[in-house]
Design an enzyme around this catalytic site. Structure first.
Site: not given
Ligand code: PMP
Length: 423
Positions: A139, A216, A219, A242, A380
């Site tokens: 991202h 990261d 998600q 999220k 993104c």
């Protein structure tokens, strides 16, 4: 008002090996009951942001009605209660991630978290001749901060490429880990492809070569049972909105010794121990990195979200989403000219796709008129779309509260709109 979340009841049962009543779980999400353009909403944009269950919504109301005060300053009752609730949320997040609470910096989201690493760790450490390794599927939040660091330090960016199915090319990645590589930025789960990267193995290889790892987890946190301690990374970032929590909340986990050595990113109240015009003594981590008044209500809400997710059980959530993904993938197979981007084994419940002869934005606009919310665009992740040679994709991203019926409605609406667009 007393709100008893159905899922939390069921979860207690589910976690003892019973089946979760997903209809009751869904009933905890009031927004999902609304209509859009006169049609029942089918919300399939969960990778963008997730919906909020009743306990999270109630926690916001409760905080502002009964507890609102600033944290860590006031000695009065409200201040103490607010501080305790805020720190309790940190504790819940630490348990959720399986790390120590004093290694968690509470911030506004993954974007902030990665920028904090970029400014406080990378800027002072990196120099010309150093390399930052970044995967193709990142991202922008895990690309642009490294470009800014590279510009200011003279370091270079190297790209770790992917394979056509959307998995990371691990052989190439390990070959790219040459002695000049000082930092690796990699996502746990791709927001476009759904690929779940083997971050434990990747971080082990990086560590053997002395490379600092920034993972990261935006998600991953909403969908997988996480054990950040066992991943073996140096930094792990998540975002609250999220994972059923309020917007403007996120967490950076970092190894204690790295946090101790890092200079502050932002200066102000809360992050100091002593200030005079001769100089300032900074607070210990994590408070050293939490200047100013934080999103107190937001973090209390995120704590409620963690309780909610754990109440259902992350293993149940992952299994439910795998089942929904299999159904959706099968349902989309019947659409003529549909191409899916990202087919790596064990992928998360994200389907990026294109339909031959129809523009992604046109399809998304017509789907919206059918009540179906999907995202269209570049998500993104421009470099990733450049790899596939496409300008945009549609993305349907599922959450545990979606239903099999919604998947059928989505597939039917997609076929209907495809026929309108493809003469
Ligand atoms: N990384 C990934 C993989 C994401 O999906 C997102 C959100 N789209 C981000 C980072 C940025 O998260 P936030 O905007 O909450 O900081």
């Amino acid at each position: 008002m007393s709100i008893v979340p159905a899922a939390v009841h069921d979860a207690a049962l589910a976690n003892h090996g019973r089946i979760v009543d997903w209809d009751r779980v869904r009933a905890d999400f009031p927004l999902l009951m609304r209509e859009v353009h006169g049609r029942p909403l089918v919300y399939l944009d969960n990778a963008n942001t997730g919906q909020k269950p009743l306990p999270v919504i109630a926690s916001q109301d409760e905080f502002y009605r009964r507890q609102n005060a600033n944290v860590s300053r006031a000695v009065h009752a409200l201040g103490t209660e607010a501080t305790e609730a805020y720190e309790a949320a940190r504790g819940k997040l630490a348990r959720f991630l399986n790390v120590r609470a004093d290694e968690l910096v509470l911030c506004s989201g993954t974007t902030f978290a990665i920028n904090l690493v970029a400014y406080s760790w990378a800027l002072p450490q990196l120099k010309a001749g150093d390399t930052i390794l970044v995967s193709r599927m990142e991202h922008h939040a895990n690309i642009v901060p490294w470009q800014l660091v590279a510009q200011r330090t003279g370091a270079t960016i190297r790209v770790a490429e992917i394979l056509p199915d959307g998995s990371l090319d691990l052989d190439a990645l390990y070959k790219a880990m040459t002695p000049d590589v000082k930092l690796l930025a990699v996502t746990h789960v791709s927001n476009v492809l759904g690929t779940v990267n083997p971050v434990r193995e990747i971080c082990r290889e990086a560590r053997r070569r002395g490379i600092i790892t920034v993972v990261d987890g935006s998600q991953a946190a909403p969908h997988l049972k996480l054990d950040v301690a066992s991943i073996g990374c140096d930094f792990y970032a998540i975002t609250g909105h999220k994972m059923c929590g309020p917007t403007g909340t996120g967490v950076l986990w970092a190894r204690r010794e790295l946090l101790q050595a890092m200079p502050p990113f932002l200066g102000g109240g809360e992050m100091i121990r002593e200030v005079s015009f001769h100089g300032t003594v900074f607070n210990d981590p994590p408070h050293r990195f939490e200047a100013g008044t934080p999103n107190i209500a937001g973090f209390i809400g995120l704590g409620a979200a963690v309780d909610y997710l754990e109440g259902i059980g992350m293993a149940h959530i992952a299994a439910r989403e795998a089942e929904l993904l299999a159904h959706a993938t099968e349902a989309l197979r019947s659409i003529p000219g549909l191409r899916i981007f990202g087919t790596a084994p064990g992928k998360a419940a994200v389907i990026s796709f294109l339909v031959e002869g129809a523009h992604a934005h046109d399809l998304a606009t017509l789907l919206d008129l059918e009540g179906v919310a999907v995202r269209s665009g570049q998500h993104c992740a421009h470099p990733l779309l450049q790899y596939f040679g496409v300008a945009a994709t549609l993305r349907a991203s599922l959450a545990f509260y979606n239903t099999h019926d919604e998947i059928e409605r989505f597939a039917a609406a997609l076929e209907k709109t495809r026929r309108l667009l493809v003469a």
